[in-house]
Design an enzyme around this catalytic site. Structure first.
Site, PDB file in Angstrom:
ATOM      1  N   ASN A  40       0.748  -1.277   0.097  1.00 60.90           N
ATOM      2  CA  ASN A  40      -0.015  -0.117   0.150  1.00 60.90           C
ATOM      3  C   ASN A  40       0.894   1.224   0.013  1.00 60.90           C
ATOM      4  O   ASN A  40       0.163   2.178  -0.335  1.00 60.90           O
ATOM      5  CB  ASN A  40      -0.890  -0.025   1.065  1.00 60.90           C
ATOM      6  CG  ASN A  40      -2.029  -1.111   0.999  1.00 60.90           C
ATOM      7  OD1 ASN A  40      -2.542  -1.340   0.001  1.00 60.90           O
ATOM      8  ND2 ASN A  40      -2.281  -1.757   2.194  1.00 60.90           N
ATOM      9  N   ARG A 178     -21.711 -16.453 -32.612  1.00 60.72           N
ATOM     10  CA  ARG A 178     -20.747 -15.574 -31.802  1.00 60.72           C
ATOM     11  C   ARG A 178     -20.778 -14.261 -32.280  1.00 60.72           C
ATOM     12  O   ARG A 178     -20.621 -14.011 -33.419  1.00 60.72           O
ATOM     13  CB  ARG A 178     -19.358 -16.312 -32.056  1.00 60.72           C
ATOM     14  CG  ARG A 178     -18.304 -15.506 -31.095  1.00 60.72           C
ATOM     15  CD  ARG A 178     -16.767 -15.904 -31.380  1.00 60.72           C
ATOM     16  NE  ARG A 178     -16.770 -17.286 -31.062  1.00 60.72           N
ATOM     17  CZ  ARG A 178     -16.072 -17.546 -29.837  1.00 60.72           C
ATOM     18  NH1 ARG A 178     -15.780 -16.798 -28.945  1.00 60.72           N
ATOM     19  NH2 ARG A 178     -16.006 -18.805 -29.559  1.00 60.72           N
TER      20      ARG A 178
END
Length: 423
Positions: A40, A178
């Protein structure tokens, strides 16, 4: 433009006449990261990872307080340097098994004034202030109890096959038909940037929600360091799409650089004949020349405490083709005189310093940078902390950052966006 769409579950609008609610931004940052230790606060593109979202939250101007919940001293230090308040979480919610909800519930129990919690993930460095503003409006103006961020993806999903001989199936496409990407709207996925909620929703453990909504972010802003394991790739995304603060579009016309501690590492070499010498990195000289070619003036500065002699400083200035500003203290007043001479204001100046005595100037200029080994690096929220140490390419690195921001400011907004249909 980004879109934000609302999915209603039931009505639950708060009474607007009840007064202005206290809106707190909250970033959870535990010290025990399993993947990258202290991830972090690891520098990403010159800034601690958590600072990217802190800067966005503070500059959003719609939250009443910005908090970091942590159990780690170093994370607390970085959070305070960047302007956040700190909630020291208890050991009970600092375990590997602790959930974000448990940690947030502890926070609101100790902060009875908080009405809305803007839970922002520290791992989302491409968050911008306008994302926070627009999502928060969905709670304060549209009556939502819970708002979370999503991104649209064009990915065909397939179910995992557990048994041999069984054919895999797709839950979102027909294999025989598709669709083309441009003919398919795609699907929405949580991108992990933020989760905003009312106090009441959190107190019930998110089990009694009224109106729920999602806020759709463009894919270029949906950078999740938990997913983007390749740190250099994440850095490139952040350099292009991250929020650099209000000074992002400032046009730098003057670069002030301390000699010792930035251009040199402070070492002086004495020859057998008694002459003093100092080493200058060729990359740093090249970096100065890059700025000069872009019509950015470079001025080397020093003061009476400088370990290098004035004669040696003048040789360095001559080598780099820079003016030498030599004063007693090199404080803000002396810099004001310099800028008045050059008809400049603070936001047109970039400064690279290294010592605690440089804090005054570092805090006033539009853009600042520090070498990674400088004592002042732990004391200020530097716009850019170099990966390289003083005298070893730090000036070149900061020069490239200045030019990157200049190029970024010249780009038109549409050039910075990725066509979502082709992302």
């Amino acid at each position: 433009m980004e879109s934000n769409m609302i999915t209603e579950v039931s009505s639950g609008v708060c009474d607007p006449s009840a007064g202005q609610p206290h809106r707190a931004a909250l970033i959870l940052a535990r010290g025990g990261s399993k993947g990258i230790p202290l991830k972090n606060i690891k520098n990403l593109a010159g800034v601690p990872l958590i600072a990217w979202v802190l800067r966005a939250a503070l500059d959003s101007e719609v939250v009443d307080s910005v908090w970091v919940s942590t159990d780690h001293d170093e994370i607390e230090r970085v959070a305070r340097v960047w302007g956040a308040k700190v909630h020291r979480r208890s050991p009970e919610v600092s375990k590997d098994s602790s959930s974000s909800l448990e940690t947030i519930q502890e926070f609101i129990r100790l902060r009875p004034e908080v009405d809305i919690v803007c839970h922002i993930q520290a791992t989302s460095p491409c968050l911008h202030p306008h994302h926070i503003r627009e999502a928060l409006q969905m709670i304060t103006e549209q009556g939502c109890d819970y708002v979370f961020s999503v991104v649209r993806r064009h990915q065909f999903r397939w179910e995992e096959v557990d048994k041999k001989g069984k054919n895999p199936t797709s839950p979102n496409i027909d294999v025989a038909h598709r669709p083309r990407r441009q003919d398919w709207p795609g699907e929405l996925y949580e991108n992990g940037s933020f989760y905003f909620s009312t106090r009441k929703a959190l107190e019930t453990g998110l089990k009694q929600l009224g109106k729920i909504a999602y806020y759709e972010m463009l894919p270029e802003y949906s950078v999740d360091i938990d997913v983007d394991i390749d740190w250099p790739v994440a850095e490139q995304r952040v350099l292009r799409f991250g929020y650099f603060g209000r000074e992002e579009k400032a046009a730098v016309r003057l670069f002030l650089c301390k000699v010792s501690g930035c251009l040199t590492n402070g070492q002086i070499f004495t020859s057998v004949s008694g002459e003093d010498h100092v080493a200058i990195n060729a990359r740093d000289v090249a970096g100065i020349q890059m700025l000069q070619r872009e019509n950015i003036e470079v001025c080397l500065i020093s003061n009476m405490n400088e370990p290098l002699s004035k004669g040696l400083l003048e040789k360095v200035a001559q080598l780099t083709g820079c003016r030498l500003q030599f004063g007693e203290q090199q404080n803000g007043f002396e810099m004001e005189l310099l800028m008045k001479e050059k008809n400049l204001c603070w936001n047109e100046v970039a400064f690279m310093g290294s010592e605690s005595e440089d804090r005054e100037i570092l805090s006033q200029v539009g853009l600042n940078g520090v070498p990674c080994d400088s004592p002042v690096a732990n004391l200020i929220a530097a716009k850019y902390t170099c990966q390289r140490p003083a005298g070893n390419g730090a000036v070149r690195e900061f020069a490239e950052y200045i030019l990157m921001l200049k190029k970024k400011s010249l780009l038109q907004e549409h050039q910075e966006h990725i066509d979502r249909a082709n992302f």
